[in-house]
Design an enzyme around this catalytic site. Structure first.
Site, PDB file in Angstrom:
ATOM      1  N   THR A  24       0.729  -1.183  -0.090  1.00 33.14           N
ATOM      2  CA  THR A  24       0.074  -0.050  -0.083  1.00 33.14           C
ATOM      3  C   THR A  24       0.744   1.105  -0.127  1.00 33.14           C
ATOM      4  O   THR A  24       0.566   2.305  -0.603  1.00 33.14           O
ATOM      5  CB  THR A  24      -0.991  -0.033   1.064  1.00 33.14           C
ATOM      6  OG1 THR A  24      -1.800  -1.065   0.862  1.00 33.14           O
ATOM      7  CG2 THR A  24      -1.647   1.194   1.500  1.00 33.14           C
ATOM      8  N   THR A  70       1.547  -4.455   4.402  1.00 28.06           N
ATOM      9  CA  THR A  70       1.362  -4.816   5.796  1.00 28.06           C
ATOM     10  C   THR A  70       0.704  -6.233   5.877  1.00 28.06           C
ATOM     11  O   THR A  70       0.850  -6.684   7.324  1.00 28.06           O
ATOM     12  CB  THR A  70       0.651  -3.847   6.412  1.00 28.06           C
ATOM     13  OG1 THR A  70      -0.965  -3.604   5.876  1.00 28.06           O
ATOM     14  CG2 THR A  70       1.114  -2.378   6.326  1.00 28.06           C
ATOM     15  N   ASP A  71       0.065  -6.607   5.086  1.00 27.09           N
ATOM     16  CA  ASP A  71      -0.756  -7.844   5.251  1.00 27.09           C
ATOM     17  C   ASP A  71       0.270  -9.183   5.568  1.00 27.09           C
ATOM     18  O   ASP A  71      -0.292  -9.869   6.494  1.00 27.09           O
ATOM     19  CB  ASP A  71      -1.346  -8.307   3.894  1.00 27.09           C
ATOM     20  CG  ASP A  71      -2.652  -7.369   3.705  1.00 27.09           C
ATOM     21  OD1 ASP A  71      -2.812  -6.605   4.411  1.00 27.09           O
ATOM     22  OD2 ASP A  71      -3.189  -7.387   2.312  1.00 27.09           O
TER      23      ASP A  71
END
Ligand code: ASP
Length: 329
Positions: free
Chosen positions: A11, A89-90
């Site tokens: 992101t 971040t996942d």
């Protein structure tokens, strides 16, 4: 001297659109990311930017991540004070833990990312990148292994979790709290936990061929998915209820699997440890340990899976795996 920056996408870099498709995609380069950060140009030592990948973090592989860790290590040997990795971040908690297991340097390797993409109001990527660069440059961060700098907090890769799907305060270490904070640009490390010795480097081909499954136990679980697992997988992590419990009918299935492959017991609760010696019912932690399951301790299921896969790829036997779980869990 410099801080090496490796960009992998996520992101934080999703400032672009693909023609004909809705939604942002990773397009920004390291130069774009750093240009968006007030104060970064004045950082001493300066950033040395290397664009490695531009993917959602769901696409990352162990091999790619270990290549980045190798390149980061080479940068440190060549004189970099520290390293920053930006990614989605996942999967960041898994990537950072994977890197931490094999990072042999004193120099900090700091992961960061963003929850709000650069097209939104108040994107958090620039602040996170600046904080991560400051942590990577900080003498007080040396010797702490791999860190996650996010929302002006500094977390140990060993304990950090992504705890919220959209909040900019998503990263937390539920068992320990953060190791430190970035306050007015100053890195304050408040806690220095002991760090287990890194594992030996892993052969990527062996790693590719090593399959570890994760099974999250649910209410009234019949365990059918597990029936033929030992034919396709080299190890299994079980995310059990609470302190490490499963439905009674799963206990013999897991015991039979543990006769064939290492099976590690963890908790699906999100914080806390599995127990060893408290409950006695069929499917309880004492019963599962008697049937040969290994104790994952404080390791969450995702980290246990990373560790077990690295150990199995290095040909570790049951005793070596149990000892490593005792050290890391
Ligand atoms: N889906 C994105 C990723 O992990 C989410 C993020 O970066 O926060 O690549």
């Amino acid at each position: 001297m410099s801080i090496a920056l490796f960009t992998l996408g996520g992101t934080i870099a999703m400032g672009g659109l693909d023609p004909g498709r809705p939604g942002v995609v990773a397009r920004l380069t390291g130069a774009d990311l750093t240009a968006a950060v007030p104060g970064l140009a004045d950082l001493n030592p300066p950033l040395d930017v290397r664009d490695a990948l531009a993917v959602p973090s769901a696409h990352l592989t162990y091999r790619q991540l270990l290549d980045v860790v190798d390149a980061a290590g080479r940068a440190v040997i060549a004189g970099a004070t520290g390293v920053v990795v930006t990614q989605g971040t996942d999967t960041l908690e898994e990537s950072a833990f994977l890197a931490d297991l094999v990072w042999p340097h004193d120099a900090p390797l700091v992961f960061t990312g963003a929850m709000r993409n650069p097209t939104l109001a108040g994107p958090d990527g620039p602040a996170n990148l600046l904080a991560a660069a400051r942590v990577a440059a900080a003498p007080s961060a040396r010797g702490l292994g791999v860190l996650v700098a996010f929302n002006d907090e500094v977390h140990a890769a060993r304990w950090v979790r992504k705890t919220h799907s959209t909040s900019t305060a998503t990263f937390a270490s539920p068992n320990t709290g953060p190791l430190g904070h970035v306050i007015e640009g100053r890195v304050r490390v408040l806690v220095r936990p002991e760090r287990p010795a890194p594992l030996s480097p892993v052969d990527p081909d062996r790693l590719d061929g090593t399959r570890v499954a994760l099974h999250t136990v649910t209410l009234d679980d019949d365990g059918l998915l597990l029936d033929r697992l030992a034919e396709t997988h080299h190890g299994l992590v079980v995310a059990g209820f609470g302190v490490g419990h499963v439905p009674a009918r799963l206990a013999p299935t897991l015991g039979a699997l543990a006769d064939r492959i290492p099976v590690v017991l963890t908790s699906r609760s999100g914080a806390g440890s599995v127990l060893r010696n408290t409950y006695g019912a069929v499917g309880s932690e004492t019963d599962l340990r008697r049937r040969g399951l290994l104790d994952g301790g404080l390791l969450d299921p995702y980290k246990a899976k990373v560790l077990l896969r690295l150990l199995l790829a290095a040909n570790a036997g049951r005793d070596t795996i149990a000892a490593a779980l005792a050290r890391h869990g």
